[in-house]
Motif scaffolding. Structure first.
Motif, mmCIF file in Angstrom:
data_model
loop_
_atom_site.group_PDB
_atom_site.id
_atom_site.type_symbol
_atom_site.label_atom_id
_atom_site.label_comp_id
_atom_site.label_asym_id
_atom_site.label_seq_id
_atom_site.Cartn_x
_atom_site.Cartn_y
_atom_site.Cartn_z
ATOM 1 N N ASP A 1 -5.396 16.067 -1.527
ATOM 2 C CA ASP A 1 -4.352 15.204 -2.703
ATOM 3 C C ASP A 1 -3.405 14.359 -1.868
ATOM 4 O OD1 ASP A 1 -5.396 16.287 -4.773
ATOM 5 O OD2 ASP A 1 -3.792 17.946 -4.973
ATOM 6 N N ILE A 2 -2.871 14.753 -0.635
ATOM 7 C CA ILE A 2 -2.172 14.106 0.075
ATOM 8 C C ILE A 2 -3.015 12.941 0.815
ATOM 9 C CG2 ILE A 2 -0.537 13.927 2.183
ATOM 10 C CD1 ILE A 2 0.670 15.424 -0.201
ATOM 11 N N LEU A 3 -3.973 13.301 1.308
ATOM 12 C CA LEU A 3 -4.758 12.252 1.908
ATOM 13 C C LEU A 3 -5.142 10.956 0.929
ATOM 14 C CD1 LEU A 3 -6.548 10.958 4.127
ATOM 15 C CD2 LEU A 3 -8.395 12.592 3.428
ATOM 16 N N MET A 4 -5.674 11.296 -0.364
ATOM 17 C CA MET A 4 -5.693 10.563 -1.479
ATOM 18 C C MET A 4 -4.592 9.692 -1.902
ATOM 19 S SD MET A 4 -8.788 10.580 -1.849
ATOM 20 C CE MET A 4 -9.262 9.793 -3.642
ATOM 21 N N ALA A 5 -3.412 10.098 -1.804
ATOM 22 C CA ALA A 5 -2.233 9.484 -2.093
ATOM 23 C C ALA A 5 -2.162 8.397 -0.983
ATOM 24 C CB ALA A 5 -1.185 10.499 -2.188
ATOM 25 N N MET A 6 -2.311 8.653 0.391
ATOM 26 C CA MET A 6 -2.159 7.707 1.269
ATOM 27 C C MET A 6 -3.029 6.555 0.994
ATOM 28 S SD MET A 6 -0.166 6.660 3.739
ATOM 29 C CE MET A 6 0.541 8.064 4.429
ATOM 30 N N LEU A 7 -4.424 6.795 0.966
ATOM 31 C CA LEU A 7 -5.266 5.916 0.769
ATOM 32 C C LEU A 7 -5.126 5.013 -0.648
ATOM 33 C CD1 LEU A 7 -8.674 7.950 1.558
ATOM 34 C CD2 LEU A 7 -7.345 6.342 2.956
ATOM 35 N N GLU A 8 -4.709 5.764 -1.468
ATOM 36 C CA GLU A 8 -4.224 4.860 -2.897
ATOM 37 C C GLU A 8 -3.176 3.887 -2.757
ATOM 38 O OE1 GLU A 8 -4.570 3.985 -6.828
ATOM 39 O OE2 GLU A 8 -5.202 6.107 -6.133
ATOM 40 N N ARG A 9 -2.228 3.986 -1.705
ATOM 41 C CA ARG A 9 -1.231 3.248 -1.512
ATOM 42 C C ARG A 9 -1.878 1.983 -0.645
ATOM 43 N NH1 ARG A 9 4.396 4.598 -1.326
ATOM 44 N NH2 ARG A 9 4.606 6.116 -2.855
ATOM 45 N N GLN A 10 -2.572 2.241 0.125
ATOM 46 C CA GLN A 10 -3.472 1.111 0.848
ATOM 47 C C GLN A 10 -4.467 0.322 0.063
ATOM 48 O OE1 GLN A 10 -5.601 2.912 4.002
ATOM 49 N NE2 GLN A 10 -3.942 3.934 4.822
ATOM 50 N N HIS A 11 -4.868 0.871 -0.949
ATOM 51 C CA HIS A 11 -5.842 0.384 -1.914
ATOM 52 C C HIS A 11 -5.138 -0.501 -2.855
ATOM 53 C CE1 HIS A 11 -9.289 -0.347 -4.574
ATOM 54 N NE2 HIS A 11 -10.087 0.624 -3.879
ATOM 55 N N THR A 12 -3.997 0.046 -3.397
ATOM 56 C CA THR A 12 -2.995 -0.765 -4.312
ATOM 57 C C THR A 12 -2.809 -2.451 -3.704
ATOM 58 O OG1 THR A 12 -2.197 1.133 -5.282
ATOM 59 C CG2 THR A 12 -1.034 -0.820 -5.553
ATOM 60 N N MET A 13 -2.346 -2.256 -2.393
ATOM 61 C CA MET A 13 -1.930 -3.350 -1.692
ATOM 62 C C MET A 13 -3.023 -4.339 -1.704
ATOM 63 S SD MET A 13 0.648 -2.221 1.238
ATOM 64 C CE MET A 13 0.786 -3.903 1.697
ATOM 65 N N TRP A 14 -4.413 -3.892 -1.473
ATOM 66 C CA TRP A 14 -5.589 -4.700 -1.479
ATOM 67 C C TRP A 14 -5.919 -5.376 -2.939
ATOM 68 C CZ3 TRP A 14 -6.377 -7.028 2.644
ATOM 69 C CH2 TRP A 14 -6.389 -6.363 3.963
ATOM 70 N N ASP A 15 -5.603 -4.251 -4.029
ATOM 71 C CA ASP A 15 -6.036 -4.669 -5.373
ATOM 72 C C ASP A 15 -4.677 -5.922 -5.575
ATOM 73 O OD1 ASP A 15 -7.908 -2.913 -5.508
ATOM 74 O OD2 ASP A 15 -6.494 -1.528 -6.570
ATOM 75 N N ASP A 16 -3.668 -5.645 -5.242
ATOM 76 C CA ASP A 16 -2.496 -6.654 -5.666
ATOM 77 C C ASP A 16 -2.897 -8.143 -4.909
ATOM 78 O OD1 ASP A 16 -1.382 -4.866 -7.139
ATOM 79 O OD2 ASP A 16 0.112 -4.485 -5.378
#
Length: 392
Positions: free
Chosen positions: A165-180
């Motif tokens: 869960d924690i690992l996915m949360a960190m990847l989510e933060r990164q992915h969101t920046m690329w999405d933006d």
């Protein structure tokens, strides 16, 4: 037969392995080993690192090594460079070195702030401070695809376990920046410098990444083997991903490798290349590597280092896959590691061993195999299912 993802393999023994060994190993010996590795069919070999000799004296003479070894056509030779100065040094030797940059602009960070401070002399926060600049540079360069990633992905010797869960949360933060930034994420890198990988966590991680972001189809997985889970974790990854995915795996001959910053030293290790490639071949993955020659390299490395290494296939041999490789039914006892080398050295390896059999051993099954027939036919066939001596 199940179809696997596309798999590429990189040999790290000259870099991950030698960086934790004696700094005084003669360059001629390293060059001899590198030349032998080049003849095995390995397609990618990391020859060393362009790093500060103050902290990694084992790599101080990498220039001499590159000048001494004999490059083989068709093999990609690379070297690790952690900063621009290292890159510039590496460029002086290109060719034979291939100067590789990540195909994807990538956001990455260590899950363990303690480890990155010890290993890279920077904090996790400083890694994250670079993210906006990386994204902006990617936009300026017109990048269409990008990557995300973590190191110390599943846990740390200094902070403990990190849940998926924690690992996915960190990847989510990164992915969101690329999405933006309207840049598609197609690659994910997961590193494990402190040997916290476990097959079930690797499987869970990859399943959740594919469910959350199905467009990610390239995975770079770097497992360490301090707790003997690297090959099992690699297998879990291969089983989890599909035929449209690509996995980059690595290993080192004999399983050598380590990091002075993680607390496990040489015990950190990596997946022994000979063991991992032996598994892949039996799964139907064509590696192009001659295991017999690779085992010779392991034995050479043991000679150079003066100790037995950590792999298994180099000790017991590959599984015999032809009649000529099957063991002699009437061999004497095989008890020692040296005697076990008969798979390459022949009967002289166990000459003089205890022979307890009063009569030579014979077997109708072996007679069939020696004639080129299978030991067992399908249950619908005659042998051995319709023989009088087999209970119904």
């Amino acid at each position: 037969m199940k179809r696997w993802p596309k798999i590429s393999f990189t040999e790290e023994g000259m870099r991950e392995g030698m960086q934790i060994e004696d700094a005084n190993i003669p360059i001629d010996e390293k060059a001899r080993l590198l030349d032998a590795l080049s003849e095995t069919g390995l397609q990618r070999i990391v020859v060393g690192s362009f790093v500060s000799p103050k902290w990694t004296p084992q790599m101080e003479r990498i220039d001499e090594l590159i000048q001494k070894f004999t490059p083989k056509e068709g093999v990609t030779y690379t070297a690790l460079a952690l900063n621009q100065r290292g890159v510039e040094r590496a460029k002086e030797y290109s060719p034979p070195l291939t100067i590789e940059r990540d195909r994807w602009p990538r956001l990455n960070c260590h899950m363990c702030d303690v480890f990155v401070r010890r290993n890279n002399n920077r904090s996790q926060m400083q890694e994250m401070e670079r993210w906006p600049k990386i994204v902006a540079q990617a936009q300026e360069n017109g990048a269409a695809e990008a990557g995300i990633g973590t190191n110390a992905s599943w846990g740390s010797n200094f902070l403990g376990d990190f849940s998926v869960d924690i690992l996915m949360a960190m990847l989510e933060r990164q992915h969101t920046m690329w999405d933006d930034a309207n840049i598609k994420v197609t690659s994910c890198s997961l590193g494990d410098p402190m040997s916290w990988c476990m097959p079930h966590k690797v499987e869970d991680t990859l399943i959740r990444i594919k469910e959350r972001w199905p467009e990610i189809n390239h995975f770079r997985l770097h497992f360490h083997n301090g707790r003997n889970m690297a090959i099992a974790s690699g297998y879990a990854a291969i089983r989890t991903l599909g035929t449209d995915d690509t996995i980059e795996l690595d290993g080192s001959i004999g399983g050598i490798g380590g990091c002075p910053y993680c607390g496990n030293g040489r015990a950190t290790g990596q997946a022994p290349s000979e063991d991992l490639l032996h598994m892949l071949e039996d799964m139907g993955v064509e590696t192009g590597v001659n295991l017999d020659k690779l085992i010779d390299c392991v034995w050479m490395c043991e000679e150079i280092l003066g100790r037995t290494l950590y792999g298994h296939v180099s000790k017991a041999g590959p599984r015999p896959n032809s009649t000529s490789q099957l063991y002699d039914m009437n061999a004497p006892f095989v008890e020692t590691m040296e005697q076990a080398k008969h798979f390459k050295k022949g009967p002289k390896a166990y000459e003089g061993g205890i022979y307890p059999y009063k009569e030579p051993i014979t077997s109708p099954y072996r007679e069939r195999v020696d004639q080129g027939l299978p030991a067992y036919e399908s249950k619908e066939s005659n042998w051995p299912w319709n023989q009088d001596w087999l209970p119904e």
